[in-house]
Motif scaffolding. Structure first.
Motif, PDB file in Angstrom:
ATOM      1  N   ILE A   1      -9.952  49.610  79.268  1.00 22.81           N
ATOM      2  CA  ILE A   1     -10.669  51.417  78.577  1.00 22.81           C
ATOM      3  C   ILE A   1     -10.917  50.892  77.231  1.00 22.81           C
ATOM      4  CG2 ILE A   1      -7.594  51.063  78.549  1.00 22.81           C
ATOM      5  CD1 ILE A   1      -7.338  48.995  76.516  1.00 22.81           C
ATOM      6  N   GLY A   2     -12.015  49.181  77.327  1.00 26.05           N
ATOM      7  CA  GLY A   2     -12.528  49.251  76.894  1.00 26.05           C
ATOM      8  C   GLY A   2     -14.454  49.911  77.357  1.00 26.05           C
ATOM      9  N   PHE A   3     -14.072  50.666  78.724  1.00 23.92           N
ATOM     10  CA  PHE A   3     -15.301  51.337  78.804  1.00 23.92           C
ATOM     11  C   PHE A   3     -14.668  52.608  78.851  1.00 23.92           C
ATOM     12  CE2 PHE A   3     -15.318  47.429  80.443  1.00 23.92           C
ATOM     13  CZ  PHE A   3     -15.913  46.616  80.374  1.00 23.92           C
ATOM     14  N   VAL A   4     -16.480  53.521  77.999  1.00 21.03           N
ATOM     15  CA  VAL A   4     -16.227  54.955  78.148  1.00 21.03           C
ATOM     16  C   VAL A   4     -16.555  55.438  79.822  1.00 21.03           C
ATOM     17  CG1 VAL A   4     -17.577  57.547  77.582  1.00 21.03           C
ATOM     18  CG2 VAL A   4     -16.988  55.408  75.780  1.00 21.03           C
ATOM     19  N   SER A   5     -17.351  55.197  80.422  1.00 25.66           N
ATOM     20  CA  SER A   5     -17.352  55.394  81.622  1.00 25.66           C
ATOM     21  C   SER A   5     -17.997  54.293  83.079  1.00 25.66           C
ATOM     22  CB  SER A   5     -19.003  56.238  81.993  1.00 25.66           C
ATOM     23  OG  SER A   5     -19.972  55.466  81.358  1.00 25.66           O
ATOM     24  N   ASP A   6     -17.840  54.997  83.838  1.00 27.56           N
ATOM     25  CA  ASP A   6     -17.459  54.301  85.316  1.00 27.56           C
ATOM     26  C   ASP A   6     -19.089  53.983  84.963  1.00 27.56           C
ATOM     27  OD1 ASP A   6     -15.249  54.257  85.035  1.00 27.56           O
ATOM     28  OD2 ASP A   6     -15.483  55.843  87.959  1.00 27.56           O
ATOM     29  N   HIS A   7     -19.915  52.478  84.608  1.00 31.91           N
ATOM     30  CA  HIS A   7     -21.391  52.142  84.731  1.00 31.91           C
ATOM     31  C   HIS A   7     -20.893  50.747  84.943  1.00 31.91           C
ATOM     32  CE1 HIS A   7     -19.753  49.321  81.504  1.00 31.91           C
ATOM     33  NE2 HIS A   7     -20.052  50.401  79.955  1.00 31.91           N
ATOM     34  N   MET A   8     -22.049  50.424  85.484  1.00 30.31           N
ATOM     35  CA  MET A   8     -22.354  48.918  85.966  1.00 30.31           C
ATOM     36  C   MET A   8     -21.662  47.680  86.300  1.00 30.31           C
ATOM     37  SD  MET A   8     -24.012  47.854  88.797  1.00 30.31           S
ATOM     38  CE  MET A   8     -25.142  49.022  88.710  1.00 30.31           C
ATOM     39  N   GLU A   9     -20.606  47.298  84.839  1.00 32.78           N
ATOM     40  CA  GLU A   9     -20.009  46.493  84.632  1.00 32.78           C
ATOM     41  C   GLU A   9     -18.579  46.812  84.763  1.00 32.78           C
ATOM     42  OE1 GLU A   9     -21.256  46.604  80.196  1.00 32.78           O
ATOM     43  OE2 GLU A   9     -21.793  44.366  80.765  1.00 32.78           O
ATOM     44  N   VAL A  10     -18.183  48.161  85.137  1.00 32.98           N
ATOM     45  CA  VAL A  10     -17.217  48.998  86.059  1.00 32.98           C
ATOM     46  C   VAL A  10     -17.343  48.528  87.275  1.00 32.98           C
ATOM     47  CG1 VAL A  10     -14.975  50.041  86.014  1.00 32.98           C
ATOM     48  CG2 VAL A  10     -16.714  50.191  83.977  1.00 32.98           C
ATOM     49  N   LEU A  11     -18.614  49.138  88.292  1.00 30.09           N
ATOM     50  CA  LEU A  11     -18.651  49.253  89.072  1.00 30.09           C
ATOM     51  C   LEU A  11     -18.917  47.957  89.757  1.00 30.09           C
ATOM     52  CD1 LEU A  11     -19.486  52.173  90.716  1.00 30.09           C
ATOM     53  CD2 LEU A  11     -22.020  51.358  90.561  1.00 30.09           C
ATOM     54  N   TYR A  12     -19.594  46.907  89.575  1.00 30.05           N
ATOM     55  CA  TYR A  12     -19.834  45.818  90.005  1.00 30.05           C
ATOM     56  C   TYR A  12     -18.231  44.713  89.396  1.00 30.05           C
ATOM     57  CZ  TYR A  12     -21.310  41.279  92.267  1.00 30.05           C
ATOM     58  OH  TYR A  12     -21.643  40.453  92.355  1.00 30.05           O
ATOM     59  N   ASP A  13     -17.831  44.504  87.960  1.00 26.16           N
ATOM     60  CA  ASP A  13     -17.217  43.150  87.704  1.00 26.16           C
ATOM     61  C   ASP A  13     -15.993  43.881  88.444  1.00 26.16           C
ATOM     62  OD1 ASP A  13     -19.770  42.782  87.146  1.00 26.16           O
ATOM     63  OD2 ASP A  13     -19.172  42.783  84.370  1.00 26.16           O
ATOM     64  N   LEU A  14     -15.484  44.907  88.639  1.00 24.43           N
ATOM     65  CA  LEU A  14     -14.391  45.199  88.733  1.00 24.43           C
ATOM     66  C   LEU A  14     -14.097  45.769  89.729  1.00 24.43           C
ATOM     67  CD1 LEU A  14     -12.882  46.796  85.492  1.00 24.43           C
ATOM     68  CD2 LEU A  14     -12.391  44.747  85.896  1.00 24.43           C
ATOM     69  N   ASP A  15     -14.914  47.289  90.376  1.00 16.36           N
ATOM     70  CA  ASP A  15     -14.712  47.855  91.472  1.00 16.36           C
ATOM     71  C   ASP A  15     -15.105  46.815  92.682  1.00 16.36           C
ATOM     72  OD1 ASP A  15     -13.800  49.382  90.682  1.00 16.36           O
ATOM     73  OD2 ASP A  15     -15.257  50.820  90.894  1.00 16.36           O
ATOM     74  N   THR A  16     -16.202  46.060  92.775  1.00 15.65           N
ATOM     75  CA  THR A  16     -17.034  44.432  93.947  1.00 15.65           C
ATOM     76  C   THR A  16     -16.064  43.407  93.301  1.00 15.65           C
ATOM     77  OG1 THR A  16     -18.959  46.221  93.379  1.00 15.65           O
ATOM     78  CG2 THR A  16     -18.994  44.099  94.343  1.00 15.65           C
ATOM     79  N   GLU A  17     -16.134  43.261  92.541  1.00 17.41           N
ATOM     80  CA  GLU A  17     -15.991  41.834  92.148  1.00 17.41           C
ATOM     81  C   GLU A  17     -14.585  41.154  92.376  1.00 17.41           C
ATOM     82  OE1 GLU A  17     -18.736  37.997  90.071  1.00 17.41           O
ATOM     83  OE2 GLU A  17     -17.295  38.747  88.620  1.00 17.41           O
ATOM     84  N   ALA A  18     -13.690  42.225  91.475  1.00 19.38           N
ATOM     85  CA  ALA A  18     -12.684  41.415  91.405  1.00 19.38           C
ATOM     86  C   ALA A  18     -11.445  42.106  92.004  1.00 19.38           C
ATOM     87  CB  ALA A  18     -11.760  42.045  89.698  1.00 19.38           C
ATOM     88  N   THR A  19     -11.878  43.283  92.502  1.00 16.71           N
ATOM     89  CA  THR A  19     -11.757  44.219  93.791  1.00 16.71           C
ATOM     90  C   THR A  19     -11.270  42.981  94.885  1.00 16.71           C
ATOM     91  OG1 THR A  19     -12.151  46.065  93.138  1.00 16.71           O
ATOM     92  CG2 THR A  19     -11.701  45.829  95.427  1.00 16.71           C
TER      93      THR A  19
END
Length: 387
Positions: free
Chosen positions: A278-296
């Motif tokens: 919810i803190g991000f407007v778009s799927d930028h790097m901190e979503v792509l890496y920190d969630l989609d890569t690292e957290a996943t």
């Protein structure tokens, strides 16, 4: 709205964003821009840049801003709003100063500014205002006529921002195996910031534990969770957690971290998790890496089913929300009452950042606020509507 097509006194909209590298050779220079003044060694920048190098040195944020630009222009045209839309970045091309210079040379003198950050914080609001002041100072030194710039209000609880996130959660829940779906927990994520920055976020009267930053995120998390319950009939437990921490380890930052949180949920036998950025407007790097890569990857290690819901990106409803924000502010600037869309108990945010709002480490000039060195005209009283 009094007139659905009248953006006066504004003659342009500026989309102001963070920026990101668009190739391997851009990564370290981009990180130099981001960390300027902090004395971070080159080798450390290369280490930090490994996230970008894993994706070819390209951050998705610029492409997503181009998509949002297209969505805004399309929405404005379809609704008869004759307002040019320009784009400038804080840390990479197109740079804010270059874009403002071009806008001034094109004759724009009254510019509405929409930043790609929905919440109150130093880095999400005042720092952009400081960037605007620095850009205006540069144009002034060049002898150019300065435009009046007005930053649009925070839109964290605007229906056009919230509703796409609700649908993203619904889709993510539907994608989970049926046997774990009803018990899935929602982990609402946002960028961690220093506790001291959170505590002083928002106007001075909102300072305190977590400040406006935490309060606003909690409000959005409740809105999304409540809407999901209403549409599914299932009450999903939820938490506000954080990601993308940086900085010295001895400085307290907001916690818990998303990966630590996943470990705690697994230990508590939670059957599945939907991560909701919810803190991000778009799927930028901190979503792509920190969630989609690292957290996943952490979830896979824990054998914990996890899904990540979508950000709003260039959703047409978000573009419509930006149009709404422009028109409501334009009406207020003309001295007309403006009804403001805002969900939940916090109501619509302020138009003009007051003195002491989201203070930074150093007292730098900031435009588009009550303490702007470039002046401002107070807006007329408005009608608040909690939809």
């Amino acid at each position: 709205m009094p007139d659905q097509h009248d953006a006066a006194p504004y003659d342009a909209l500026l989309l102001l964003s963070f920026g990101g590298p668009e190739g391997p050779d851009d990564v370290v220079p981009f990180l130099r821009n981001v960390t300027r003044g902090r004395g971070i060694p080159e080798e450390r920048l290369k280490e930090v840049g490994r996230h970008y190098f894993q994706f070819g040195g390209v951050s998705p944020i610029n492409g997503q801003n181009r998509a949002l630009l297209d969505a805004l222009r399309k929405d404005f045209a379809e609704h008869g709003l004759d307002l040019p839309v320009h784009w400038g970045n804080r840390n990479w091309a197109p740079y804010l100063t270059d874009t403002l210079r071009e806008m001034v040379r094109d004759g724009h003198r009254r510019i509405a500014v929409m930043v790609t950050s929905a919440y109150a914080s130093y880095s999400g609001c005042r720092q952009y205002r400081e960037n605007l002041a620095a850009a205006l100072a540069t144009l002034e030194a060049e002898g150019l006529e300065l435009p009046r710039v007005d930053k649009l209000r925070h839109y964290f609880n605007h229906p056009g921002f919230v509703r796409p996130m609700v649908e993203g959660v619904l889709k993510s829940l539907a994608d989970l195996p049926e046997k774990v779906r009803a018990g899935a927990r929602l982990a609402f994520t946002t960028h961690s910031i220093p506790v001291s920055a959170a505590d002083t976020s928002g106007p001075p009267q909102e300072h305190g534990e977590g400040g406006a930053y935490v309060r606003q995120h909690l409000a959005v998390a409740r809105l999304v969770a409540d809407a999901v319950r209403e549409e599914t009939g299932v009450e999903h437990a939820w938490d506000l957690v954080y990601q993308s921490r940086s900085g010295a380890p001895h400085i307290p930052w907001l916690e818990p971290d998303i990966c630590d949180h996943l470990e705690e949920l697994r230990a508590a036998r939670v059957p599945a998790v939907v991560m909701v950025p919810i803190g991000f407007v778009s799927d930028h790097m901190e979503v792509l890496y920190d969630l989609d890569t690292e957290a996943t990857a952490k979830a896979a290690e824990l054998e914990l089913p996890v899904r990540r819901s979508a950000t709003v990106g260039a959703d047409p409803r978000f573009a419509a929300a930006v149009r709404d924000l422009v028109l409501e502010r334009a009406a207020a600037e003309r001295g007309l009452p403006a009804e403001r869309c805002a969900l939940g108990g916090l109501g619509p945010s302020h138009d003009l950042c007051p003195v002491g709002c989201c203070p930074g480490r150093a007292p730098l000039p900031a435009a588009a606020g009550a303490d702007s060195p470039y002046g401002h005209v107070p807006t007329a009283p408005t009608l608040k509507e909690d939809l």
